[in-house]
Write an enzyme that holds these catalytic residues in place. Structure first.
Site, mmCIF file in Angstrom:
data_model
loop_
_atom_site.group_PDB
_atom_site.id
_atom_site.type_symbol
_atom_site.label_atom_id
_atom_site.label_comp_id
_atom_site.label_asym_id
_atom_site.label_seq_id
_atom_site.Cartn_x
_atom_site.Cartn_y
_atom_site.Cartn_z
ATOM 1 N N SER A 148 24.677 37.776 45.757
ATOM 2 C CA SER A 148 25.589 38.534 44.902
ATOM 3 C C SER A 148 25.526 40.015 45.255
ATOM 4 C CB SER A 148 25.257 38.242 43.440
ATOM 5 O OG SER A 148 26.259 38.679 42.577
ATOM 6 N N GLU A 166 44.383 42.864 40.290
ATOM 7 C CA GLU A 166 45.185 44.011 40.736
ATOM 8 C C GLU A 166 44.731 44.526 42.095
ATOM 9 O OE1 GLU A 166 44.674 46.714 37.524
ATOM 10 O OE2 GLU A 166 46.184 45.748 36.277
ATOM 11 N N HIS A 190 30.963 35.833 44.909
ATOM 12 C CA HIS A 190 31.613 35.023 43.860
ATOM 13 C C HIS A 190 33.106 34.930 44.188
ATOM 14 C CE1 HIS A 190 28.074 34.893 41.318
ATOM 15 N NE2 HIS A 190 27.928 36.181 41.494
#
Length: 295
Positions: A148, A166, A190
């Site tokens: 991560s 966005e 992720h």
């Protein structure tokens, strides 16, 4: 200079947390399930002394290191590792101390947990600890492993902010300098579950020399010399901007959509590998392998 060491960058495990990984921390026991997929096993197998290697778990990125560190220690020890320690470096002064640098010098593997990659780089970047592990990676049989936030921070440049929805609006992602273990790539984690492909597209169109790497949950890349091999159960997405023909990037205002013509995307699954020098992808389980002869 070609590095002697190895990188293991991991996309994290399935969770519904924010980009700062608050949910990752809260559900750390569940989110460590990827060690069962063989990723932590591979870290041990590829390390200098295997089960006898000195493994330091760096919890700097996490807001609750007292939970995260012991869970990783438990997972590594479950797999037979005998010398697993936890380094909770919380300040730059700490990162520059003799105690921390001595432990970095003795380590065979440094494993960076999830959390906030900006916290990781702002505390460790340019410290004596950072300098030592970077030099060990370049010159010794040493492993940098990160999941991560720890994976996102491994590259020369990293994404540290930007919403998934966005991300193809100009200016909606923010990047900064990472820890510099690998050049000319940018890593997002992720990746599949959180729909972050737009973020990677924008990072690559901003500088098409950069190879975008998107790591799915329970998935990682083992990087040694110029070869990247997919490990774990999910997908690795590579975004290659070298063949972009056109874009409106410099002609639109901030917040406006970006157009890109001829962006190349590759998808890797377990054991597929990509050559960073030749830019060739090999699908190990190819339906065309062996390639039929044409008479």
């Amino acid at each position: 200079m070609e590095a002697v060491g190895k990188l293991m960058i991991i996309g994290g495990a399935v969770n519904k947390g924010s980009f700062s990984e608050t949910d990752y921390d809260q559900n750390i026991e569940k989110n460590l399930n990827f060690f069962e997929r063989g990723i932590l096993r591979k870290i041990i197998n590829e390390s200098r002394l295997k089960e006898d290697s000195v493994i330091e778990i760096v919890t700097t990125a996490s807001q609750i290191p007292q939970i995260v560190g012991p869970e990783y220690k438990k997972a590594f020890e479950f797999l037979g590792a005998k010398n697993v320690n936890i380094l909770d470096i919380t300040t730059r002064e700490h990162a520059n101390s003799d105690v921390i640098t001595d432990r970095a010098t003795a380590a065979d593997v440094v494993m960076f947990t999830g959390g906030d990659q900006l916290r990781l780089t702002s505390i460790l970047g340019g410290s004596r600890f950072h300098d030592i592990i970077l030099m060990k990676y370049l010159k010794e049989d040493f492993i940098y492993a990160g999941t991560s936030a720890g994976a996102a921070a491994a590259s020369e440049n990293m994404i540290y902010q930007g919403s998934s929805g966005e991300a193809l609006l100009k200016g909606e992602i923010k990047t900064t300098q990472g820890l510099g273990f690998i050049e000319n790539v940018i890593v997002d984690t992720h990746f599949v579950q959180r729909g972050r492909i737009g973020r990677l597209f924008q990072a690559v169109v901003n500088n098409p020399r950069t190879l975008g790497i998107g790591l799915g949950e329970d998935t990682g890349l083992y990087i040694y010399k110029d070869n990247m091999t997919a490990i774990g159960s999910g997908l690795v997405i590579l975004v290659d901007g070298r063949f972009i023909k056109d874009t409106n990037l410099t002609n639109v205002e901030l917040g406006q959509p970006i157009s890109i013509d001829n962006l190349v995307v590759h998808v890797l699954s377990q054991n597929d590998f990509y050559d960073l020098k030749t830019k060739d992808l090999t699908i190990v389980n190819s339906q065309y392998n062996p390639i039929p002869q044409v008479n």
